[in-house]
Design a protein around this motif. Structure first.
Motif, mmCIF file in Angstrom:
data_model
loop_
_atom_site.group_PDB
_atom_site.id
_atom_site.type_symbol
_atom_site.label_atom_id
_atom_site.label_comp_id
_atom_site.label_asym_id
_atom_site.label_seq_id
_atom_site.Cartn_x
_atom_site.Cartn_y
_atom_site.Cartn_z
ATOM 1 N N LYS A 198 0.803 -1.224 0.000
ATOM 2 C CA LYS A 198 0.000 0.000 0.000
ATOM 3 C C LYS A 198 0.837 1.277 0.000
ATOM 4 C CE LYS A 198 -4.241 -1.815 1.773
ATOM 5 N NZ LYS A 198 -5.425 -1.593 2.547
ATOM 6 N N HIS A 199 2.065 1.175 -0.432
ATOM 7 C CA HIS A 199 2.885 2.374 -0.569
ATOM 8 C C HIS A 199 3.348 2.489 -2.006
ATOM 9 C CE1 HIS A 199 2.847 2.357 3.764
ATOM 10 N NE2 HIS A 199 3.449 3.523 3.772
ATOM 11 N N LEU A 200 3.421 3.706 -2.444
ATOM 12 C CA LEU A 200 3.916 3.958 -3.787
ATOM 13 C C LEU A 200 5.434 3.811 -3.744
ATOM 14 C CD1 LEU A 200 2.945 4.989 -6.559
ATOM 15 C CD2 LEU A 200 3.585 7.265 -5.791
ATOM 16 N N LEU A 201 5.949 2.960 -4.613
ATOM 17 C CA LEU A 201 7.388 2.722 -4.609
ATOM 18 C C LEU A 201 8.044 3.643 -5.633
ATOM 19 C CD1 LEU A 201 9.496 0.858 -3.380
ATOM 20 C CD2 LEU A 201 9.115 -0.697 -5.298
ATOM 21 N N ILE A 202 9.003 4.409 -5.168
ATOM 22 C CA ILE A 202 9.700 5.305 -6.100
ATOM 23 C C ILE A 202 11.185 4.969 -6.107
ATOM 24 C CG2 ILE A 202 10.330 7.711 -6.563
ATOM 25 C CD1 ILE A 202 7.688 8.543 -5.410
ATOM 26 N N PHE A 203 11.701 4.748 -7.291
ATOM 27 C CA PHE A 203 13.127 4.468 -7.421
ATOM 28 C C PHE A 203 13.893 5.776 -7.520
ATOM 29 C CE2 PHE A 203 11.389 0.521 -9.490
ATOM 30 C CZ PHE A 203 11.760 -0.322 -8.461
ATOM 31 N N VAL A 204 14.901 5.902 -6.688
ATOM 32 C CA VAL A 204 15.722 7.116 -6.711
ATOM 33 C C VAL A 204 17.188 6.726 -6.889
ATOM 34 C CG1 VAL A 204 14.219 8.589 -5.300
ATOM 35 C CG2 VAL A 204 15.792 7.013 -4.173
#
Ligand code: ADP
Ligand code: MG
Length: 460
Positions: free
Chosen positions: A44-50
């Motif tokens: 339930k979390h938006l996964l963002i690649f950094v």
């Protein structure tokens, strides 16, 4: 399925970039987003690649709210609780900058950004093309569409009323989006009534009343949601009266929504309620089974859920007539299937449904007292007046509705109801219940009152 979800996330990411680009310098934009991409939804979390921790911290502090806003506006709220970052590049070129800037970006992206220029507070996700039409909302839909095609010309004001979660906000914002698309020069303003109220109060205390007036009187289309909240607020009613007249006199379109017909809004000036009802008044009723089915199917297509058709039918039967809740139920079931790696068969859905309390199970918590309170609130009278002996019409009717609800919703006995209502004898109660039973079958206003009160009772 996963591919399609990722495609949607990617689309939203592009939309968000498009919006940020309008406000952030290009140098900043490139620094923080060049090697950043969206990686899916996890727990339930938006996964963002950094690319590194530095970028992660910047995004957290500066942009996270905005990122979340875009995704939440376009996905079910329950799906995204927050953001998680991962130090990794999903692929070497996470998105093409040319795409984010140029005309070749996705059509959704184009459309949504262009709409932002002449609409105020309207969400792109509420459109006519994703509004399902059925028996319960046909009139409201048709009149809304007509108002959107030729604003100010046909139905002015257009007044749409109906219960919670039946699509009023969706419809009114769809009108806004449609007008904005067809008439790029028109300024379209959407405002929930409560916001109108609080802005008014603030504008007075900060000496900016003229700004406030200009904002709402200098638009071409004014959409006010939940206008019943003007109830009891005399100063704001006065202000809204002038706003309304200024717009109406120059044939600018006004659209209002409410939970009830204009004249049933308590403590509202007659001159207002009569104006509200002077154009077109259209209702939205709860969806029947056929329409619930259609809605569920459409939501599945939109969200790429795969269910067998008998499984969908089961959900439609089981689900609430509140469309927001119905959608919530569908998401809950789909998520459960994903988590447990189950296919969307009727057997699996049955199993999952067993653990979800049915609508109406809340009945056990309802008491005579809560019925009294909600009926009194609804009609804007004092509870003691319902309990008292006075036999004026404005008291007898709520009293009889309370009797009816205690009888039918919580199965109280006649003597018990009499006691609850301040010591009425049981024949009075019987008479009251019978009267509502008989009249509600042919009087749609009574049906509407009962429906609205029950919604509050069950907190739908
Ligand atoms: P209201 O303002 O009447 O309380 P909303 O407009 O907020 O209800 O609708 C609740 C949810 O149900 C929203 O997500 C909306 O998009 C959806 N919804 C309501 N009616 C429809 C419809 N006819 N077709 C598709 N979605 C709908
Ligand atoms: Mg609403």
């Amino acid at each position: 399925m996963e591919d399609k979800i990722n495609k949607k996330l990617e689309n939203l990411w592009q939309i968000m970039l498009g919006e940020l680009e309008l406000r952030v310098s290009r140098a900043n934009f490139i620094t923080w987003f060049k090697e950043t991409s969206v990686g899916g939804i996890k727990d339930k979390h938006l996964l963002i690649f950094v690319p590194n921790n530095f970028t992660r911290d910047w995004l957290t502090n500066k942009f996270e709210k905005e990122i979340l806003k875009t995704f939440r506006q376009n996905l079910p709220n329950e799906l995204i609780l927050g953001v998680k970052y991962k130090n990794q590049l999903k692929n070497p070129v996470p998105f093409s900058f040319d795409n984010a800037y140029s005309n070749s970006s996705s059509s959704v992206n184009q459309r949504q950004i262009s709409l932002l220029t002449n609409t105020f507070n309207i969400q792109p996700k509420y459109r006519f093309d994703n509004f399902i039409v059925g028996n319960s909302n046909r009139l409201a839909h048709a009149t809304s569409l007509a108002a959107a095609k030729t604003p100010g010309a046909l139905y002015n004001p257009l007044f749409v009323y109906g219960g919670v979660g039946l699509g009023k906000t969706h419809l009114i914002q769809a009108i806004g989006n449609e007008i904005a698309r067809n008439y790029p020069d028109k300024k379209v303003v959407y405002v929930p009534c409560e916001k109108f109220t609080s802005e008014f109060v603030q504008s007075i205390s900060s000496g900016k009343i003229n700004e406030f007036k200009n904002r709402y009187r200098n638009c071409d289309v004014l959409l006010v949601d939940d206008i019943q909240f003007l109830s009891h607020k005399e100063g704001i009613q006065e202000e809204f009266f002038h706003t309304f007249n200024a717009l109406h006199q120059s044939s600018r379109q006004i659209i209002l929504t409410s939970d009830r017909v204009p004249h049933a809004i308590p403590a509202i000036a007659d001159r207002l309620s009569s104006r509200f009802g002077a154009g077109m008044v259209a209702d939205i009723k709860p969806p029947d089974l056929e329409m619930r089915n259609a809605i569920i199917q459409a939501k599945c297509r939109e969200k790429n859920y795969l269910f067998d058709s008998d499984a969908l039918e089961l959900i439609a039967q089981y689900g609430s007539s509140n469309i927001r809740e119905l959608e919530g139920l569908l998401i809950q079931i789909a998520t459960q299937c994903q988590v447990d790696n189950l296919e969307g068969t009727v057997e699996n859905v049955k199993k999952i449904l067993k653990d979800i309390p049915a609508r109406g199970d809340g009945k056990k918590n309802i008491s005579g007292k809560s019925i009294l309170k909600i009926v009194a609130d609804f009609f804007d009278i004092d509870q003691n007046e319902i309990l008292g002996q006075k036999r004026t019409k404005n008291l007898v009717y709520p009293r009889q509705l309370s009797m009816y609800l205690m009888r039918h919703e919580i199965n109280y006995s006649f003597p018990n109801i009499g006691k609850e209502l301040g010591g009425k004898d049981h024949s009075t109660v019987m008479h009251g219940c019978k009267k509502i039973e008989k009249e509600s079958s042919r009087n749609s206003e009574i049906q509407e009152h009962l429906a609205r009160i029950k919604e509050r009772l069950y907190d739908l």
